[in-house]
Design a protein around this motif. Structure first.
Motif, PDB file in Angstrom:
ATOM      1  N   THR A 380       0.212  -1.759   7.762  1.00 58.61           N
ATOM      2  CA  THR A 380      -0.615  -2.069   6.341  1.00 58.61           C
ATOM      3  C   THR A 380      -1.857  -1.498   6.510  1.00 58.61           C
ATOM      4  O   THR A 380      -2.372  -0.794   7.323  1.00 58.61           O
ATOM      5  CB  THR A 380      -0.678  -3.855   6.357  1.00 58.61           C
ATOM      6  OG1 THR A 380      -1.555  -4.158   7.624  1.00 58.61           O
ATOM      7  CG2 THR A 380       0.579  -4.510   6.283  1.00 58.61           C
ATOM      8  N   VAL A 381      -2.514  -1.541   5.273  1.00 57.41           N
ATOM      9  CA  VAL A 381      -3.730  -0.998   4.907  1.00 57.41           C
ATOM     10  C   VAL A 381      -4.814  -1.708   4.193  1.00 57.41           C
ATOM     11  O   VAL A 381      -4.336  -2.461   3.333  1.00 57.41           O
ATOM     12  CB  VAL A 381      -3.850   0.563   4.252  1.00 57.41           C
ATOM     13  CG1 VAL A 381      -2.955   0.304   2.838  1.00 57.41           C
ATOM     14  CG2 VAL A 381      -4.872   1.337   4.011  1.00 57.41           C
ATOM     15  N   TRP A 382      -6.007  -1.705   4.764  1.00 53.43           N
ATOM     16  CA  TRP A 382      -7.027  -2.252   3.967  1.00 53.43           C
ATOM     17  C   TRP A 382      -7.989  -1.241   3.612  1.00 53.43           C
ATOM     18  O   TRP A 382      -8.308  -0.346   4.588  1.00 53.43           O
ATOM     19  CB  TRP A 382      -7.946  -3.641   4.449  1.00 53.43           C
ATOM     20  CG  TRP A 382      -8.742  -3.984   3.795  1.00 53.43           C
ATOM     21  CD1 TRP A 382      -9.015  -4.807   2.844  1.00 53.43           C
ATOM     22  CD2 TRP A 382     -10.403  -3.363   4.029  1.00 53.43           C
ATOM     23  NE1 TRP A 382     -10.263  -5.045   2.497  1.00 53.43           N
ATOM     24  CE2 TRP A 382     -11.173  -4.121   3.025  1.00 53.43           C
ATOM     25  CE3 TRP A 382     -10.875  -2.515   4.796  1.00 53.43           C
ATOM     26  CZ2 TRP A 382     -12.494  -3.990   2.935  1.00 53.43           C
ATOM     27  CZ3 TRP A 382     -12.155  -2.140   4.587  1.00 53.43           C
ATOM     28  CH2 TRP A 382     -13.170  -2.882   3.598  1.00 53.43           C
ATOM     29  N   SER A 383      -8.642  -1.033   2.309  1.00 51.17           N
ATOM     30  CA  SER A 383      -9.446   0.103   2.241  1.00 51.17           C
ATOM     31  C   SER A 383     -10.277  -0.196   0.996  1.00 51.17           C
ATOM     32  O   SER A 383      -9.734  -1.063  -0.136  1.00 51.17           O
ATOM     33  CB  SER A 383      -8.716   1.270   2.080  1.00 51.17           C
ATOM     34  OG  SER A 383      -9.788   2.301   1.859  1.00 51.17           O
ATOM     35  N   PHE A 391      -6.255   0.738   9.107  1.00 50.60           N
ATOM     36  CA  PHE A 391      -4.763   0.803   9.160  1.00 50.60           C
ATOM     37  C   PHE A 391      -4.258  -0.044  10.191  1.00 50.60           C
ATOM     38  O   PHE A 391      -4.892   0.058  11.302  1.00 50.60           O
ATOM     39  CB  PHE A 391      -4.329   2.134   9.265  1.00 50.60           C
ATOM     40  CG  PHE A 391      -4.357   2.885   8.157  1.00 50.60           C
ATOM     41  CD1 PHE A 391      -3.378   2.937   7.294  1.00 50.60           C
ATOM     42  CD2 PHE A 391      -5.600   3.463   7.640  1.00 50.60           C
ATOM     43  CE1 PHE A 391      -3.425   3.704   6.239  1.00 50.60           C
ATOM     44  CE2 PHE A 391      -5.788   4.218   6.697  1.00 50.60           C
ATOM     45  CZ  PHE A 391      -4.498   4.573   5.867  1.00 50.60           C
ATOM     46  N   THR A 392      -3.361  -1.328  10.159  1.00 51.56           N
ATOM     47  CA  THR A 392      -2.921  -1.932  11.008  1.00 51.56           C
ATOM     48  C   THR A 392      -1.419  -1.905  11.458  1.00 51.56           C
ATOM     49  O   THR A 392      -0.509  -2.034  10.473  1.00 51.56           O
ATOM     50  CB  THR A 392      -3.113  -3.693  10.738  1.00 51.56           C
ATOM     51  OG1 THR A 392      -4.897  -3.693  10.154  1.00 51.56           O
ATOM     52  CG2 THR A 392      -2.816  -4.504  11.584  1.00 51.56           C
ATOM     53  N   LEU A 393      -1.237  -1.560  12.678  1.00 54.63           N
ATOM     54  CA  LEU A 393       0.186  -1.605  13.291  1.00 54.63           C
ATOM     55  C   LEU A 393       0.616  -2.994  13.804  1.00 54.63           C
ATOM     56  O   LEU A 393      -0.075  -3.257  14.526  1.00 54.63           O
ATOM     57  CB  LEU A 393       0.386  -0.676  14.080  1.00 54.63           C
ATOM     58  CG  LEU A 393       0.948   0.995  13.663  1.00 54.63           C
ATOM     59  CD1 LEU A 393       0.952   1.979  14.799  1.00 54.63           C
ATOM     60  CD2 LEU A 393       2.335   0.752  12.950  1.00 54.63           C
ATOM     61  N   ARG A 394       1.568  -3.297  13.359  1.00 53.85           N
ATOM     62  CA  ARG A 394       2.169  -4.672  13.882  1.00 53.85           C
ATOM     63  C   ARG A 394       3.465  -4.562  14.480  1.00 53.85           C
ATOM     64  O   ARG A 394       4.390  -4.165  13.633  1.00 53.85           O
ATOM     65  CB  ARG A 394       2.169  -5.948  13.024  1.00 53.85           C
ATOM     66  CG  ARG A 394       1.026  -6.412  12.476  1.00 53.85           C
ATOM     67  CD  ARG A 394       1.132  -7.744  11.661  1.00 53.85           C
ATOM     68  NE  ARG A 394      -0.269  -7.935  11.097  1.00 53.85           N
ATOM     69  CZ  ARG A 394      -0.704  -7.339   9.855  1.00 53.85           C
ATOM     70  NH1 ARG A 394       0.036  -6.596   9.284  1.00 53.85           N
ATOM     71  NH2 ARG A 394      -2.091  -7.791   9.558  1.00 53.85           N
TER      72      ARG A 394
END
Length: 444
Positions: A380-383, A391-394
């Motif tokens: 996912t991305v927050w910007s 950028f978050t990897l789960r």
């Protein structure tokens, strides 16, 4: 005598008439019983033996029509596509095909675009319809949904067009530069300058080909066939080493928070935090390293000089079980809302000019997306424009590693007080808690 004869004759005539009337009534009744009624046309089991069973296992949507165009049998998929409504075939072109086939016995096939039920956006449903006679009275209609196949074909065409364009640019540049070198053969300085440009274009071409190969492997291979517990701190160290030169050239500080903010250690060159050995991901080591490396490399490339890039990892509990969450945060230019919807597409670039300057191919985030999906995770991305991006990897945690960590948590000093199973962060961890990594990229 005459009276008796007349009575007898009248009785005989009456008997004959009664017999004739009885015979006619019997024949009439028998004909009525054998005549098919409108109700029987719809309710009698007129399907040939075994046809019902065959239709129930077909993947295609199946509809059987009788002589009156009434639906004798329809699969659940036919109802789901909206082909049958109120006991009738609702698609007029298919109904006309069925009538023509019933008339001449020829098999017909056509592709149609139908309106999708339940949507007001005008999306079309691509189908292939095939009509064939079934016995002497029935007609069989088979409908195949081609929507997904057409979408995949469109993606494939776009991919080929993009690859051709991306390959053409460096190849054309190399051709022009080689001509320039030949023309400037007597000018050593010009030859050296053109040779340097050729080396840059050759590197760009090599990177593009390699990322195409990586993307093909990610899409076609099953990463869990060679899955193993992979330590998160080792993945982070590899990603940092990959970007060390670019970060050092821009004087970008790289920091890591691999677990809780307390109990950090400065051993192993400053790359390891207390408890990080407990964080393990179940998957293919090479693909995981490539995905995290792409995120860190993008963060460095799109960050201004003398800024900070942070890498944070922690364990989170979600509905599907224990996950490892790795967040890469930068203080770069940010991403607009319209671009955020497309950044994971192949060859899509937020800033094409910057991508050319940094040698980006537009495939890095597409590879990250496919790696995350094939490992049962997500990215996912927050910007926000002007504020940076996260950028978050789960990804699924290696269960066996977690069990060992719980059993030995009281015995291992390295993991004491450093487990990432503490209070989860509602947002990426504050960069002040990050562990600063080793030179040369750290600011003085």
């Amino acid at each position: 005598m005459d009276v008796n004869a007349a009575v007898a004759a009248a009785a005989a005539i009456a008997g004959v008439l009664t017999g004739v009337i009885a015979m006619l009534a019997f024949r009439w009744s028998e004909r009525d019983q054998n005549r098919p009624t409108r109700t029987s046309l719809h309710t009698d089991p007129v399907l040939p033996p075994g046809v019902d069973t065959v239709l129930s296992v077909l993947r295609s949507s199946a509809v059987v029509l009788d002589e009156a165009d009434a639906v004798v049998k329809a699969s659940s998929a036919a109802y789901a596509l909206g082909l049958v409504r109120g006991g009738k075939l609702a698609v007029e072109p298919m109904l006309q095909m069925a009538r023509d086939t019933r008339r001449d016995g020829e098999i017909r096939q056509v592709e149609l675009d139908l309106p999708r039920r339940g949507t007001g956006r005008g999306e079309a449903l691509a189908v292939s319809a095939r009509v064939a006679p079934l016995g002497s009275r029935l007609v069989l209609l088979l409908v195949e949904d081609l929507t997904e196949a057409r979408r995949i074909e469109a993606v494939r065409r776009d991919f080929v067009a993009n690859v051709s364009h991306e390959l053409k640019t460096p190849v054309g540049a190399l051709s022009l530069l080689s001509e320039a070198v030949m023309d400037a053969s007597e000018d050593p300085e010009a030859v050296e300058r053109f040779a340097g440009r050729m080396q840059i274009e050759a590197t760009r071409l090599t990177n593009l080909v390699q990322e195409l190969i990586d993307l093909s492997r990610v899409q076609n291979d099953d990463p869990l066939e060679d899955a193993e517990p992979v330590r998160v701190d080792e993945l982070v160290a590899e990603a940092v080493d990959r970007c060390r030169h670019q970060a050092g050239a821009k004087q970008i500080t790289m920091a890591a928070n691999l677990g809780a903010s307390e109990g950090l250690e400065q051993g192993d060159g400053g790359r390891r935090a207390g408890g990080t050995a407990d964080l393990r991901i179940w998957g293919n080591r090479g693909q995981l390293a490539a995905a995290l490396g792409n995120l860190v490399e993008n963060a460095v490339n799109y960050s201004p000089a003398r800024t900070r890039v942070g890498i944070a990892a922690r364990r989170v509990t979600m509905h599907g079980g224990e996950l490892i969450e790795i967040a890469v945060t930068d203080q770069g230019i940010g991403i607009s809302d319209k671009d955020k919807e497309r950044i994971f597409e192949r060859f899509y670039r937020v800033d094409p000019a910057r991508s050319r300057a940094t040698g980006g191919t537009g495939l890095g985030l597409a590879i990250v997306k496919h790696v995350a999906a094939s490992h049962g995770g997500e990215v996912t991305v927050w910007s926000a424009e002007g504020q940076g991006s996260t950028f978050t990897l789960r990804l699924p945690e290696a269960g066996a590693a977690r069990d060992r960590a719980q059993q030995h948590s009281d015995l291992d000093d390295d993991v004491e007080g450093g487990s990432a199973a503490g209070t989860p962060h509602a947002s990426p961890p504050d960069s002040a808690a990050y562990q600063t990594l080793s030179a040369p990229e750290v600011l003085p």
